[in-house]
Write a protein that holds these residues in place. Sequence first.
Motif, PDB file in Angstrom:
ATOM      1  N   GLY A 128      18.865 -67.533 -19.684  1.00  0.00           N
ATOM      2  CA  GLY A 128      19.110 -66.098 -19.524  1.00  0.00           C
ATOM      3  C   GLY A 128      18.267 -65.577 -18.384  1.00  0.00           C
ATOM      4  N   GLY A 129      17.239 -64.815 -18.721  1.00  0.00           N
ATOM      5  CA  GLY A 129      16.352 -64.307 -17.687  1.00  0.00           C
ATOM      6  C   GLY A 129      16.466 -62.813 -17.488  1.00  0.00           C
ATOM      7  N   ASP A 130      15.897 -62.365 -16.387  1.00  0.00           N
ATOM      8  CA  ASP A 130      15.853 -60.937 -16.082  1.00  0.00           C
ATOM      9  C   ASP A 130      16.744 -60.635 -14.878  1.00  0.00           C
ATOM     10  OD1 ASP A 130      14.423 -61.895 -13.898  1.00  0.00           O
ATOM     11  OD2 ASP A 130      12.486 -61.381 -14.752  1.00  0.00           O
ATOM     12  N   THR A 131      16.484 -59.521 -14.228  1.00  0.00           N
ATOM     13  CA  THR A 131      17.327 -59.085 -13.117  1.00  0.00           C
ATOM     14  C   THR A 131      17.172 -59.945 -11.858  1.00  0.00           C
ATOM     15  OG1 THR A 131      15.628 -57.526 -12.399  1.00  0.00           O
ATOM     16  CG2 THR A 131      17.340 -56.697 -13.899  1.00  0.00           C
ATOM     17  N   THR A 132      16.183 -60.854 -11.853  1.00  0.00           N
ATOM     18  CA  THR A 132      15.998 -61.703 -10.674  1.00  0.00           C
ATOM     19  C   THR A 132      17.024 -62.827 -10.601  1.00  0.00           C
ATOM     20  OG1 THR A 132      14.376 -63.096 -11.822  1.00  0.00           O
ATOM     21  CG2 THR A 132      13.527 -61.226 -10.530  1.00  0.00           C
ATOM     22  N   GLY A 133      17.716 -63.103 -11.713  1.00  0.00           N
ATOM     23  CA  GLY A 133      18.743 -64.143 -11.706  1.00  0.00           C
ATOM     24  C   GLY A 133      18.788 -64.930 -13.009  1.00  0.00           C
ATOM     25  N   TYR A 134      19.877 -65.664 -13.175  1.00  0.00           N
ATOM     26  CA  TYR A 134      20.084 -66.510 -14.356  1.00  0.00           C
ATOM     27  C   TYR A 134      19.119 -67.682 -14.296  1.00  0.00           C
ATOM     28  CZ  TYR A 134      22.588 -69.525 -17.688  1.00  0.00           C
ATOM     29  OH  TYR A 134      22.925 -70.339 -18.745  1.00  0.00           O
ATOM     30  N   GLN A 135      18.363 -67.858 -15.376  1.00  0.00           N
ATOM     31  CA  GLN A 135      17.343 -68.894 -15.410  1.00  0.00           C
ATOM     32  C   GLN A 135      17.566 -69.859 -16.564  1.00  0.00           C
ATOM     33  OE1 GLN A 135      13.268 -67.408 -15.083  1.00  0.00           O
ATOM     34  NE2 GLN A 135      14.094 -65.448 -14.397  1.00  0.00           N
ATOM     35  N   ILE A 136      17.243 -71.131 -16.311  1.00  0.00           N
ATOM     36  CA  ILE A 136      17.255 -72.156 -17.356  1.00  0.00           C
ATOM     37  C   ILE A 136      15.945 -72.941 -17.227  1.00  0.00           C
ATOM     38  CG2 ILE A 136      18.460 -74.087 -18.423  1.00  0.00           C
ATOM     39  CD1 ILE A 136      21.011 -73.223 -16.982  1.00  0.00           C
ATOM     40  N   PRO A 137      14.848 -72.419 -17.793  1.00  0.00           N
ATOM     41  CA  PRO A 137      13.602 -73.184 -17.761  1.00  0.00           C
ATOM     42  C   PRO A 137      13.700 -74.383 -18.707  1.00  0.00           C
ATOM     43  CG  PRO A 137      13.310 -71.152 -18.994  1.00  0.00           C
ATOM     44  CD  PRO A 137      14.700 -71.128 -18.436  1.00  0.00           C
ATOM     45  N   PHE A 138      12.970 -75.452 -18.371  1.00  0.00           N
ATOM     46  CA  PHE A 138      13.033 -76.644 -19.209  1.00  0.00           C
ATOM     47  C   PHE A 138      11.725 -77.413 -19.150  1.00  0.00           C
ATOM     48  CE2 PHE A 138      14.668 -77.761 -15.041  1.00  0.00           C
ATOM     49  CZ  PHE A 138      14.137 -79.014 -14.770  1.00  0.00           C
ATOM     50  N   ASN A 139      11.557 -78.301 -20.124  1.00  0.00           N
ATOM     51  CA  ASN A 139      10.399 -79.180 -20.191  1.00  0.00           C
ATOM     52  C   ASN A 139      10.852 -80.610 -19.949  1.00  0.00           C
ATOM     53  OD1 ASN A 139       8.499 -77.132 -20.942  1.00  0.00           O
ATOM     54  ND2 ASN A 139       9.410 -77.161 -22.977  1.00  0.00           N
ATOM     55  N   ILE A 140       9.989 -81.375 -19.309  1.00  0.00           N
ATOM     56  CA  ILE A 140      10.243 -82.789 -19.067  1.00  0.00           C
ATOM     57  C   ILE A 140       9.259 -83.577 -19.927  1.00  0.00           C
ATOM     58  CG2 ILE A 140      10.246 -84.638 -17.357  1.00  0.00           C
ATOM     59  CD1 ILE A 140      10.745 -82.434 -15.219  1.00  0.00           C
ATOM     60  N   HIS A 141       9.792 -84.427 -20.809  1.00  0.00           N
ATOM     61  CA  HIS A 141       8.973 -85.259 -21.680  1.00  0.00           C
ATOM     62  C   HIS A 141       9.049 -86.700 -21.174  1.00  0.00           C
ATOM     63  CE1 HIS A 141       8.433 -82.040 -24.648  1.00  0.00           C
ATOM     64  NE2 HIS A 141       9.681 -81.723 -24.366  1.00  0.00           N
ATOM     65  N   TYR A 142       7.956 -87.190 -20.650  1.00  0.00           N
ATOM     66  CA  TYR A 142       7.881 -88.538 -20.079  1.00  0.00           C
ATOM     67  C   TYR A 142       7.706 -89.563 -21.198  1.00  0.00           C
ATOM     68  CZ  TYR A 142       6.796 -86.101 -15.646  1.00  0.00           C
ATOM     69  OH  TYR A 142       6.822 -85.304 -14.531  1.00  0.00           O
ATOM     70  N   THR A 143       8.338 -90.739 -21.058  1.00  0.00           N
ATOM     71  CA  THR A 143       8.244 -91.771 -22.098  1.00  0.00           C
ATOM     72  C   THR A 143       7.164 -92.805 -21.824  1.00  0.00           C
ATOM     73  OG1 THR A 143       9.817 -93.300 -21.067  1.00  0.00           O
ATOM     74  CG2 THR A 143      10.729 -91.595 -22.543  1.00  0.00           C
ATOM     75  N   GLY A 144       6.702 -92.909 -20.600  1.00  0.00           N
ATOM     76  CA  GLY A 144       5.720 -93.931 -20.260  1.00  0.00           C
ATOM     77  C   GLY A 144       6.355 -95.203 -19.722  1.00  0.00           C
ATOM     78  N   VAL A 145       7.683 -95.289 -19.738  1.00  0.00           N
ATOM     79  CA  VAL A 145       8.381 -96.450 -19.179  1.00  0.00           C
ATOM     80  C   VAL A 145       8.496 -96.223 -17.678  1.00  0.00           C
ATOM     81  CG1 VAL A 145      10.504 -97.808 -19.194  1.00  0.00           C
ATOM     82  CG2 VAL A 145       9.637 -96.816 -21.327  1.00  0.00           C
ATOM     83  N   LYS A 146       7.670 -96.967 -16.917  1.00  0.00           N
ATOM     84  CA  LYS A 146       7.553 -96.718 -15.477  1.00  0.00           C
ATOM     85  C   LYS A 146       8.003 -97.925 -14.665  1.00  0.00           C
ATOM     86  CE  LYS A 146       3.550 -93.655 -15.826  1.00  0.00           C
ATOM     87  NZ  LYS A 146       2.203 -93.388 -15.322  1.00  0.00           N
ATOM     88  N   THR A 147       8.483 -97.614 -13.463  1.00  0.00           N
ATOM     89  CA  THR A 147       8.853 -98.629 -12.486  1.00  0.00           C
ATOM     90  C   THR A 147       8.271 -98.206 -11.148  1.00  0.00           C
ATOM     91  OG1 THR A 147      10.953 -98.946 -13.653  1.00  0.00           O
ATOM     92  CG2 THR A 147      10.793 -99.862 -11.432  1.00  0.00           C
ATOM     93  N   THR A 148       7.540 -99.101 -10.495  1.00  0.00           N
ATOM     94  CA  THR A 148       7.007 -98.781  -9.173  1.00  0.00           C
ATOM     95  C   THR A 148       8.001 -99.212  -8.100  1.00  0.00           C
ATOM     96  OG1 THR A 148       5.819-100.875  -9.060  1.00  0.00           O
ATOM     97  CG2 THR A 148       4.594 -98.984  -9.879  1.00  0.00           C
ATOM     98  N   GLY A 149       7.928 -98.552  -6.977  1.00  0.00           N
ATOM     99  CA  GLY A 149       8.825 -98.866  -5.875  1.00  0.00           C
ATOM    100  C   GLY A 149       8.624 -97.898  -4.735  1.00  0.00           C
ATOM    101  N   THR A 150       9.724 -97.625  -4.028  1.00  0.00           N
ATOM    102  CA  THR A 150       9.702 -96.666  -2.930  1.00  0.00           C
ATOM    103  C   THR A 150      10.866 -95.697  -3.087  1.00  0.00           C
ATOM    104  OG1 THR A 150      11.025 -98.109  -1.517  1.00  0.00           O
ATOM    105  CG2 THR A 150       8.627 -98.273  -1.311  1.00  0.00           C
ATOM    106  N   PHE A 151      10.716 -94.544  -2.457  1.00  0.00           N
ATOM    107  CA  PHE A 151      11.759 -93.526  -2.504  1.00  0.00           C
ATOM    108  C   PHE A 151      11.975 -93.016  -1.092  1.00  0.00           C
ATOM    109  CE2 PHE A 151      13.547 -89.291  -3.132  1.00  0.00           C
ATOM    110  CZ  PHE A 151      14.496 -89.524  -4.120  1.00  0.00           C
ATOM    111  N   ASN A 152      13.242 -92.920  -0.707  1.00  0.00           N
ATOM    112  CA  ASN A 152      13.593 -92.392   0.601  1.00  0.00           C
ATOM    113  C   ASN A 152      14.105 -90.968   0.412  1.00  0.00           C
ATOM    114  OD1 ASN A 152      14.986 -91.647   2.992  1.00  0.00           O
ATOM    115  ND2 ASN A 152      15.160 -93.804   3.553  1.00  0.00           N
ATOM    116  N   PRO A 153      13.339 -89.954   0.840  1.00  0.00           N
ATOM    117  CA  PRO A 153      13.763 -88.562   0.655  1.00  0.00           C
ATOM    118  C   PRO A 153      15.035 -88.202   1.422  1.00  0.00           C
ATOM    119  CG  PRO A 153      11.424 -88.670   1.176  1.00  0.00           C
ATOM    120  CD  PRO A 153      11.992 -90.033   1.397  1.00  0.00           C
ATOM    121  N   SER A 154      15.311 -88.888   2.517  1.00  0.00           N
ATOM    122  CA  SER A 154      16.521 -88.588   3.296  1.00  0.00           C
ATOM    123  C   SER A 154      17.787 -88.999   2.555  1.00  0.00           C
ATOM    124  CB  SER A 154      16.476 -89.310   4.644  1.00  0.00           C
ATOM    125  OG  SER A 154      15.370 -88.887   5.381  1.00  0.00           O
ATOM    126  N   THR A 155      17.748 -90.173   1.942  1.00  0.00           N
ATOM    127  CA  THR A 155      18.925 -90.675   1.215  1.00  0.00           C
ATOM    128  C   THR A 155      18.820 -90.427  -0.281  1.00  0.00           C
ATOM    129  OG1 THR A 155      17.914 -92.863   0.959  1.00  0.00           O
ATOM    130  CG2 THR A 155      19.285 -92.494   2.916  1.00  0.00           C
TER     131      THR A 155
END
Length: 161
Positions: A128-155
């Motif tokens: 919902g939200g206020d007059t500034t715009g429709y909002q959908i706040p959310f929480n991110i719950h991390y599981t601890g299952v991780k993978t290391t690597g690299t990330f390309n921001p362009s692609t």
Amino acid sequence: MKIERKYMAHYLNAHFANDSEGTAEYVRLGKDLEEYSPELSANVEKKQNILGNTSVTIDSYQKQGEVSPNYAEKGDPLFEKLQAIIDGNMVLDDLKTDIVEVKLWNEEASGAFPAVREECYIEVSSYGGDTTGYQIPFNIHYTGVKTTGTFNPSTKTFTEA
């Protein structure tokens, strides 16, 4: 030298585990955020022996982050997924995806930066939200299952190490 906050990037995968078609579709968090700081809640055990010494054991962390405010934008794949969660009352594995933390301050190698991908679940906290715009706040719950690597921001591609 201090590292500017903009160099620690968080990309959330808008393609959730239950989606049958398509590939990862990473969206960078932060456009409307003044802060995003995943909180580490440690499991701490303290014991005092008869000699008066205290031992401390930290054996795990529960990590979560809050994305608020989060303004809805037509055509944004993350907005479309969050709206689908609301409309479909999604639970359990329908909320499972991954997030990539990218260290943009490290030296770039062929367009990619060091990164860690972690499995997570999304919890929509309100909408919902206020007059500034429709909002959908959310929480991110991390599981601890991780993978290391690299990330390309362009692609917007994660490559496992």
